[in-house]
Motif scaffolding. Structure first.
Motif, short mmCIF file in Angstrom:
data_model
loop_
_atom_site.label_atom_id
_atom_site.label_comp_id
_atom_site.label_asym_id
_atom_site.label_seq_id
_atom_site.Cartn_x
_atom_site.Cartn_y
_atom_site.Cartn_z
N GLN A 256 0.81 -1.21 0.00
CA GLN A 256 0.00 0.00 0.00
C GLN A 256 0.85 1.27 0.00
N SER B 38 -3.16 -1.79 -11.21
CA SER B 38 -3.36 -0.89 -10.08
C SER B 38 -4.76 -0.28 -10.12
N VAL B 39 -5.16 0.28 -8.97
CA VAL B 39 -6.46 0.95 -8.89
C VAL B 39 -6.43 2.31 -9.59
N ASP B 40 -5.25 2.76 -10.05
CA ASP B 40 -5.19 4.01 -10.81
C ASP B 40 -5.54 3.81 -12.28
N HIS C 123 3.07 3.96 -10.00
CA HIS C 123 1.62 3.87 -9.83
C HIS C 123 1.14 4.94 -8.84
N ASN C 124 -0.01 5.50 -9.16
CA ASN C 124 -0.63 6.49 -8.28
C ASN C 124 -1.66 5.88 -7.35
N GLY C 125 -1.82 4.60 -7.42
CA GLY C 125 -2.76 3.91 -6.55
C GLY C 125 -2.21 2.57 -6.14
N LEU D 128 2.46 2.12 -2.46
CA LEU D 128 2.43 2.46 -3.89
C LEU D 128 3.77 2.19 -4.56
#
Length: 937
Positions: free
Chosen positions: A263, A303-305, A283-285, A265
């Motif tokens: 977490q 990733s969630v980004d 990654h930004n998320g 990132l």
């Protein structure tokens, strides 16, 4: 779909790992067995949406990297997804317990079966899967997804993976790690000690090695627990790897490292001793999933980004970033073992991806770490010569690479910085130009390459009357300075003689001594051409470096580039005066250069290429800021305006593909552009790296690229329209010849190359009187030469280039008689070297008379024929032997005692001749004559 370049922070640490290998993949349907029967599956009538469509008329950009080819919406969210080699399809489990298959041909099949498992894992038994979880569930399924057996001693299962080295499966869950035997469907190893308070959600398996057992890395929160699966015990708990929870983990057996995402990132690479090798930040998320593709040597992260990124673990940098829809966040990513197809799923559906490979790694060069590849030059001679690629890496390294296999044949390490180099294949000579203007001549028959001569200040100094300049020009023109560029002009008139000379040179592989007189060829000419500061073009001999001619050009300004075209007999030179000069070359006279034409191009070009009379030069459009090509016609001296499209950054290379009649350029913007004869941009190839240099391979549409200091290969023909590809069907393509690396001489490579200067300021190495290679290495080279020679002979026969150099000698009486005698021997089977009739001479009755009269001849006759006579007597003269028993008794004692020790030696030497002589003796008349004589006696 592919995002433009973004600013990404990357921390890099050196990774001691194997060579990165990019494998070219082809699209197609797998031949694996499909999972299930037709009665258990129904064809989904819904068509896949979101398919990427390419318009042939508009789309002319090809991108190297990850591409989405299919998008399948799902009514129920995907719970788990995996790839089945047996079914040759991706299998997904959904929240409503339905099962779907996604085939390579783009079809989606929905199974009627309902599977309540948390996940599926493929086994190494054909057609068998294991459904596991939630809880203590471990069930064996057949190819139709029907339950065959279930384990009764299972513990809680949250993750399950198959071992690489065996048929076992490893599971982990709440407070346990287990090793399963799929064949027996029982738990072989249960590990619960020290794990009671842990619930594992991530797992990675490390196969056993010689110094390490089979291990498992399991994650609970931010703690990584290392478990010995062979001994069934916990080795250690690592709590300081991350400050926050670990969200994804994978193990790379190729690089022997553990890859974790948290977490924080960031993605971190850990070595065997938990040392941090590299950390990826971009990654930004939070990273949801990691997948390492060993076939491509890349790490994929979702990733969630809403991005999927590709990372080069070995070099420690990002390769590509692909954006997905904002409502389609990838929760998991995976793929096939071949690396040709990948999947990702979200709450909305399943995406199928493919990795389009525009170029592949051909040779990983062993130059300086991080040094760029500054020059690539392929030998232009077709079969029966092998194709070789000369690579200048960094400032002082030169490598000779086999174009077919990518093996480094030999290498050279210069003491000074190298500006450029060239290679004479027929003479096996390397030419290099240093930053001080010194020309190096080296022998490429050794490994490492042996320096032969150094020529300093060639072509420099004030102008002379012999340079064909007037007195005013001699005073006004700048004095020629050091050379800035070098090129070799090879004119091979007698192809058969050059080929035979090259074959003879291959027999001297490994020998440092060279015959300098053989470099001076009266028929096949090899000239060294230098472009110097002060606007001078000089021509040197390849054997001794003597200056044949100096010519002023480019208004006294420095010559920046040279290009030769021996098939058309001309030379092109560019200079800082923004002109291109066309020279006519006559290699057989001393004044071999004649200036024919001078073109003003408005800019100082560094690269140039010609296709017949059409000359292409890089051109920078100041208004638009683009870099494109300007075409000149050398016949009518006309020019064609450059197109509006082109590169956005300066050129890094320019070449021409004669077989396709196209120009190819590379740039710092990561693009490779293909231009036709009309100067229209027909294709743009987007790389995921910056090409450092570019060269044509010599056949078809094959190109060589320098990327990251390594040599890559690209076939641009497969990206061109169909009419261009048809042009290659009419070209003859000879079978590639084997090209084996030269065995490295450790002693010679460790010696320092000492040179001595003569009165002409020429440095030569002392002659090496002994061959430093081992005998077995020399024999390997000879075997290689014989194989190459036979292949070249076959290629020459197929091409019809074999000619008889010597005519038939005139016939004489002696030759006619000798030919007739040989003919009679062949027809009538006469032995060629028989002077005495062995069968008749060794009759035992005949031996009695000559031995009484001439006893001195007895040893000589017995040495030659006694054994053969004994072999034939029992077969043909059995009755005669019984009629005269006294004769052998008198003669035998004395000769047998002398000849008996030599008996086994003579039998071994003449073991086969009796088989050849026996059929010849039958028609001869002597045996019956001796029979008559015995009757008379």
């Amino acid at each position: 779909m592919v995002a433009p370049g973004e600013e990404m922070r990357t921390t890099t640490v050196l990774v001691p790992s194997p060579t990165l290998r990019l494998l070219s993949q082809e699209n197609g349907t797998s031949n694996g067995r499909t999972l299930g029967k037709q009665n258990l599956f129904k064809q989904d009538v819904k068509q896949a949406t979101g398919k990427v469509k390419h318009s042939e008329s508009k789309q002319h950009v090809f991108t190297h990297g990850l591409h989405r080819i299919q998008q399948f919406p799902c009514d129920s969210p995907v719970r788990y997804m995996m790839y089945s080699e047996a079914a040759a399809a991706f299998i997904s489990l959904h929240s409503d317990n339905t099962v779907c298959l996604y085939k390579d041909d783009g079809n989606k099949q929905t199974s009627i079966a309902q599977l309540p498992f948390m996940g599926l894992t493929a086994t190494k038994f054909p057609g068998s899967l294991v459904g596991w979880g939630p809880g203590p569930v471990f069930t064996l399924l057949d190819s139709e997804l029907r339950s065959m057996d279930a384990a009764h001693d299972a513990l809680d299962i949250r993750v399950c993976q198959a071992a690489e080295h065996s048929t076992e499966l490893v599971t982990a869950g709440e407070g346990n790690v287990c090793v399963w035997s799929v064949m027996l469907m029982r738990c072989k190893v249960k590990i619960q000690e020290e794990l009671q308070h842990s619930t594992f959600t991530q797992m990675a398996l490390a196969p056993p090695r010689s110094d390490r057992p089979h291990r498992a890395f399991v994650v609970c929160g931010q703690v990584v627990t290392l478990v010995d699966l062979d001994a069934g015990k916990v080795l250690e708990h690592k709590r300081d790897l991350c400050s926050r929870a670990i969200t994804a983990m994978v193990y790379c057996s190729q690089l022997d490292c553990l890859i974790t995402a948290s977490q924080e990132l960031s993605i971190r690479i850990w070595g065997p001793d938990w040392e941090l090798r590299v950390a990826f930040v971009g990654h930004n998320g939070m990273v949801n999933s990691l997948y390492y593709c060993s076939a491509l040597g890349m790490l994929l992260s979702a990733s969630v980004d809403c991005t999927i990124r590709c990372w080069n673990v070995e070099k420690g940098d990002v390769v590509e970033c692909v954006h997905t829809e904002q409502k389609n966040v990838a929760l998991c990513i995976g793929g096939t073992t071949k690396g040709d197809t990948f999947f990702s799923f979200s709450h909305q559906g399943v995406d199928v991806w493919t990795f389009k490979t525009l170029y592949t790694l051909h040779c990983k060069l062993k130059g300086d770490e991080g040094a760029p590849l500054r020059q690539i030059l392929a030998s232009p001679f077709p079969a029966p010569y092998p194709t070789r690629v000369l690579c200048v890496s960094g400032y002082s390294d030169i490598m000779l690479v086999a174009a077919e296999t990518g093996a480094v044949l030999t290498s050279f390490k210069a003491e000074q910085r190298i500006l450029c180099a060239d290679y004479c294949l027929q003479k096996e000579i390397l030419l290099a130009l240093t930053v001080t203007g010194t020309v190096l001549q080296a022998n490429t028959l050794t490994n490492p390459i042996t320096l032969m001569k150094e020529w300093k200040r060639r072509g420099q100094g004030p102008w002379k009357n012999t340079d064909h300049v007037t007195e005013d020009d001699a005073q006004n023109l700048p004095i020629p300075g050091p050379a800035f560029c070098l090129i070799l002009y090879s004119y091979v008139a007698e192809t058969q003689g050059a080929l035979e000379e090259w074959r003879s040179l291959q027999e001297e592989r490994g020998c440092s001594h060279r015959n300098e007189a053989a470099l001076d060829d009266a028929k096949n000419r090899f000239l060294i051409i230098l472009g110097q500061s002060g606007g001078c073009v000089s021509v040197l001999k390849i054997d001794n470096g003597k200056v044949l001619q100096r010519m002023p050009a480019h208004n006294g300004q420095r010559v920046t580039a040279l290009q030769v075209y021996p098939e058309n007999g001309y030379l092109l030179s560019t200079g800082e005066d923004m002109t291109v000069v066309v020279w006519k070359v006559n290699p057989y006279i001393q004044e071999c250069l004649t200036q024919q034409l001078s073109l003003h191009c408005g800019q100082s070009p560094v690269y140039l290429a010609a296709l017949g009379p059409k000359l292409a030069l890089p051109f920078h459009e100041p208004n638009s800021g683009t870099y494109n090509l300007m075409h000149f016609n050398l016949l009518n001296q006309s020019q064609k305006c450059p197109p509006k499209e082109g590169h956005s950054d300066p050129f890094t290379g320019l070449c021409v593909c004669p077989d396709l009649e196209v120009f190819v350029s590379s740039s710092l913007d990561g693009l490779v552009c293909i231009w036709n004869e009309e100067n229209h941009l027909i294709r743009m190839l987007q790389l995921n790296a910056v090409p450092e240099c570019l060269a044509y391979s010599g056949f078809g549409g094959e190109l060589f690229l320098g990327i990251g200091g390594d040599l890559y290969r690209m076939n641009c023909a497969k990206f061109l329209p169909h009419n261009f590809q048809q042009m290659l069907l009419y070209n003859y393509c000879a079978e590639p010849l084997p090209d084996m690396p030269i065995i490295e001489n450790q002693e010679n490579s460790s010696k320092k190359k000492n040179t001595s200067t003569d009165k002409d300021e020429e440095k030569e190495l002392p002659a090496i009187t002994s061959n430093l290679l081992l005998t077995e290495d020399k024999w390997r080279q000879k075997e290689y030469v014989s194989s190459v020679t036979s292949n070249m002979d076959l290629a020459a026969l197929l091409r019809g280039s074999v000619k008889c150099r010597k005519g038939k000698p005139p016939s004489t009486e002696e030759t006619k008689k000798e030919a007739f005698d040989r003919y009679m021997k062949i027809i009538y089977g006469l032995p060629p070297n028989i002077k005495v009739d062995l069968g008749d001479t060794f009759d035992p009755d005949k031996l009695e008379i000559p031995y009484d009269n001439k006893p001195c001849n007895l040893p000589t006759l017995q040495k030659k024929v006694h054994l053969d006579a004994k072999l034939k007597i029992p077969e043909e003269k059995a009755p005669t032997k019984s009629s005269k028993p006294k004769t052998p008794k008198k003669v035998k004692p004395r000769p047998v005692d002398k000849v008996k020790p030599k008996k086994p030696v003579i039998v071994e030497k003449y073991e086969e001749p009796p088989e050849i002589i026996s059929p010849i003796e039958q028609p001869k008349p002597p045996p019956p004559l001796w029979t008559l004589l015995w009757g008379l006696l």
